[in-house]
Design a protein around this motif. Structure first.
Motif, PDB file in Angstrom:
ATOM      1  N   PHE A 324      55.387  -2.383 -69.581  1.00 49.97           N
ATOM      2  CA  PHE A 324      56.583  -3.226 -69.619  1.00 49.97           C
ATOM      3  C   PHE A 324      56.489  -4.365 -68.602  1.00 49.97           C
ATOM      4  N   ALA A 325      55.810  -4.141 -67.488  1.00 54.61           N
ATOM      5  CA  ALA A 325      55.634  -5.208 -66.502  1.00 54.61           C
ATOM      6  C   ALA A 325      54.848  -6.370 -67.099  1.00 54.61           C
ATOM      7  N   ALA A 326      53.867  -6.056 -67.942  1.00 56.50           N
ATOM      8  CA  ALA A 326      53.087  -7.115 -68.595  1.00 56.50           C
ATOM      9  C   ALA A 326      53.975  -7.970 -69.488  1.00 56.50           C
ATOM     10  N   PHE A 327      54.918  -7.321 -70.183  1.00 49.21           N
ATOM     11  CA  PHE A 327      55.847  -8.079 -71.020  1.00 49.21           C
ATOM     12  C   PHE A 327      56.791  -8.925 -70.171  1.00 49.21           C
ATOM     13  N   VAL A 328      57.192  -8.417 -69.018  1.00 52.57           N
ATOM     14  CA  VAL A 328      58.056  -9.189 -68.131  1.00 52.57           C
ATOM     15  C   VAL A 328      57.353 -10.467 -67.686  1.00 52.57           C
ATOM     16  N   ILE A 329      56.054 -10.380 -67.420  1.00 52.85           N
ATOM     17  CA  ILE A 329      55.282 -11.580 -67.072  1.00 52.85           C
ATOM     18  C   ILE A 329      55.307 -12.578 -68.228  1.00 52.85           C
ATOM     19  N   MET A 330      55.047 -12.089 -69.448  1.00 50.53           N
ATOM     20  CA  MET A 330      55.017 -12.970 -70.616  1.00 50.53           C
ATOM     21  C   MET A 330      56.366 -13.636 -70.861  1.00 50.53           C
ATOM     22  N   MET A 331      57.446 -12.849 -70.772  1.00 49.24           N
ATOM     23  CA  MET A 331      58.757 -13.414 -71.095  1.00 49.24           C
ATOM     24  C   MET A 331      59.231 -14.388 -70.022  1.00 49.24           C
ATOM     25  N   THR A 332      58.847 -14.161 -68.775  1.00 51.22           N
ATOM     26  CA  THR A 332      59.229 -15.089 -67.715  1.00 51.22           C
ATOM     27  C   THR A 332      58.510 -16.426 -67.886  1.00 51.22           C
ATOM     28  N   ILE A 333      57.230 -16.372 -68.240  1.00 47.48           N
ATOM     29  CA  ILE A 333      56.479 -17.602 -68.523  1.00 47.48           C
ATOM     30  C   ILE A 333      57.067 -18.312 -69.745  1.00 47.48           C
ATOM     31  N   PHE A 334      57.448 -17.539 -70.754  1.00 50.14           N
ATOM     32  CA  PHE A 334      58.057 -18.111 -71.968  1.00 50.14           C
ATOM     33  C   PHE A 334      59.327 -18.882 -71.624  1.00 50.14           C
ATOM     34  N   ILE A 335      60.191 -18.276 -70.814  1.00 46.88           N
ATOM     35  CA  ILE A 335      61.433 -18.937 -70.424  1.00 46.88           C
ATOM     36  C   ILE A 335      61.130 -20.211 -69.642  1.00 46.88           C
ATOM     37  N   TYR A 336      60.190 -20.130 -68.704  1.00 44.65           N
ATOM     38  CA  TYR A 336      59.856 -21.285 -67.868  1.00 44.65           C
ATOM     39  C   TYR A 336      59.363 -22.464 -68.703  1.00 44.65           C
ATOM     40  N   LEU A 337      58.573 -22.171 -69.736  1.00 46.97           N
ATOM     41  CA  LEU A 337      57.961 -23.239 -70.523  1.00 46.97           C
ATOM     42  C   LEU A 337      58.825 -23.730 -71.678  1.00 46.97           C
TER      43      LEU A 337
END
Length: 382
Positions: A324-337
């Motif tokens: 789940f931590a890996a998904f948190v990284i992906m979703m945070t980058i998604f929001i930022y971009l």
């Protein structure tokens, strides 16, 4: 009976999740939309906390009928919701779409507390007229100019579930018992995390309009990531890859604190904003279809996570938190971009926000923005 009850409950929850965020977004002024819409998530968190307290209390009842009382008490909020829905007025958008313009203007004046609503009312009328020209919202939402909203309607609710929050909230008693808490202590730990969820949703209510959506998403993503990684490390040290071991109370308390930090971050970000942002980004002509997609995706991944969690925990053990931590990284980058700031932007002017975005702007035709600006200035008659 339980299966039929769950099916009926699913219908009710689906209808509520479809209608409530849209209703709140349409009724609220732009500067208060975030605060009022998060009231929806606040109600959910309070309901979760009350459910945990009821479960804790009924678990003390001797005789084996406590679970019946727990299920039966769920009818109380359902009754309140049903009666309350009969007292709610229609939104100005809904009244305009059904041809009651005078009633719509009166309602808009009432909920804004002023008679000076001509500009906003004209925006609503023009948005309604534009939506009426769209005969097939489900087909039109696939058009390139609605690509940003469609992607958000799919990704935001999907990512909301892949934060892993339902692993904590659904299975908190089981998880805490596995970590060494007793039966009653595990239920009480679930009450603690539920309380944190409620308190930190209040934080979101009073910060979302001050700091904006993106700041809360990104800050909470970092906090959830750190919490999940540390939990995974601690579990890995004590239980290893075989999942067998013992945990001192001090370690279990540390993990409880980390879980509370994780829940807190979710409660002021992905919890309420996962419903708020999708409800405020759709133009009127595709709003119902867009919200339906949001709710459906959310429920689909809620179901998948709930079904797969126990199997994943058995096979992945402490690695589940890294998953789940890996998904948190992906979703945070998604929001930022990819998510522009929508704070204080009227729903009817959201197209201009997408047009200015570095990536989504290429999907929005120039004439859509030009026509909207001219309509807002009264230079074009529809």
């Amino acid at each position: 009976m339980l299966i039929i009850g769950h099916l009926l409950l699913g219908v009710g929850v689906g209808y509520a999740n479809q209608s409530v965020p849209v209703y709140l977004s349409e009724m609220a002024p732009a500067k208060l939309r975030g605060l009022l819409n998060i009231g929806f998530q606040m109600a959910i968190t309070i309901g979760n906390l009350v459910a945990n307290l009821v479960n804790y209390g009924t678990n003390q009842i001797k005789g084996g009928y406590g679970w019946r009382l727990s299920l039966g008490l769920a009818g109380v909020p359902a009754i309140i919701m049903t009666i309350g829905s009969l007292l709610l007025p229609d939104t100005p958008n809904s009244l305009i779409e059904r041809g009651h313009r005078e009633k719509a203007k009166t309602m808009l004046q009432k909920i804004r507390g002023t008679n000076a609503v001509d500009e906003e009312f004209q925006d609503l009328v023009e948005a309604s007229e534009a939506s009426m020209r769209v005969q097939h919202p489900w087909r039109n939402i696939l058009q390139p100019k609605y690509r940003p909203q469609l992607i958000m309607a799919i990704c935001i609710p999907m990512f909301q579930q892949f934060t892993g929050i339902n692993v904590i909230m659904f299975y908190a008693p089981v998880l805490f018992k596995t970590l060494g808490f007793g039966d009653e202590a595990s239920l009480m730990s679930a009450v603690i995390t539920g309380s944190v969820n409620v308190l930190c949703t209040f934080v979101s209510m009073f910060t979302v309009n001050r700091f904006g959506r993106r700041v809360l998403f990104i800050q909470a993503g970092i906090q959830m990531l750190i919490s999940q990684v540390l939990i995974g490390i601690l579990l890995g040290i004590k239980f290893g890859v075989v999942g067998v071991g013992s945990m001192p109370k001090s370690w279990a308390d540390v993990i409880l604190i980390l879980i509370c930090l994780y829940v807190a971050a979710f409660a002021w970000s992905w919890g309420p904003l996962g419903w708020l942002v999708p409800s405020e980004i759709f133009p009127l002509e595709i709003r119902s279809a867009g919200q339906a997609i949001t709710v459906s995706v959310n429920m689909l991944f809620t179901f998948l996570i709930a079904q797969l969690f126990v199997t994943m925990l058995c096979h992945m053990k402490f690695g589940l938190f890294f998953f789940f931590a890996a998904f948190v990284i992906m979703m945070t980058i998604f929001i930022y971009l990819f998510l522009p700031e929508t704070n204080n932007v009227p729903i009817e002017e959201m197209t201009q926000v997408w047009k200015k975005h570095w990536f989504w702007g290429k999907y929005i035709p120039d004439e859509d923005v030009i026509n909207h600006v001219q309509l807002a200035q009264g230079k074009v008659v529809v």
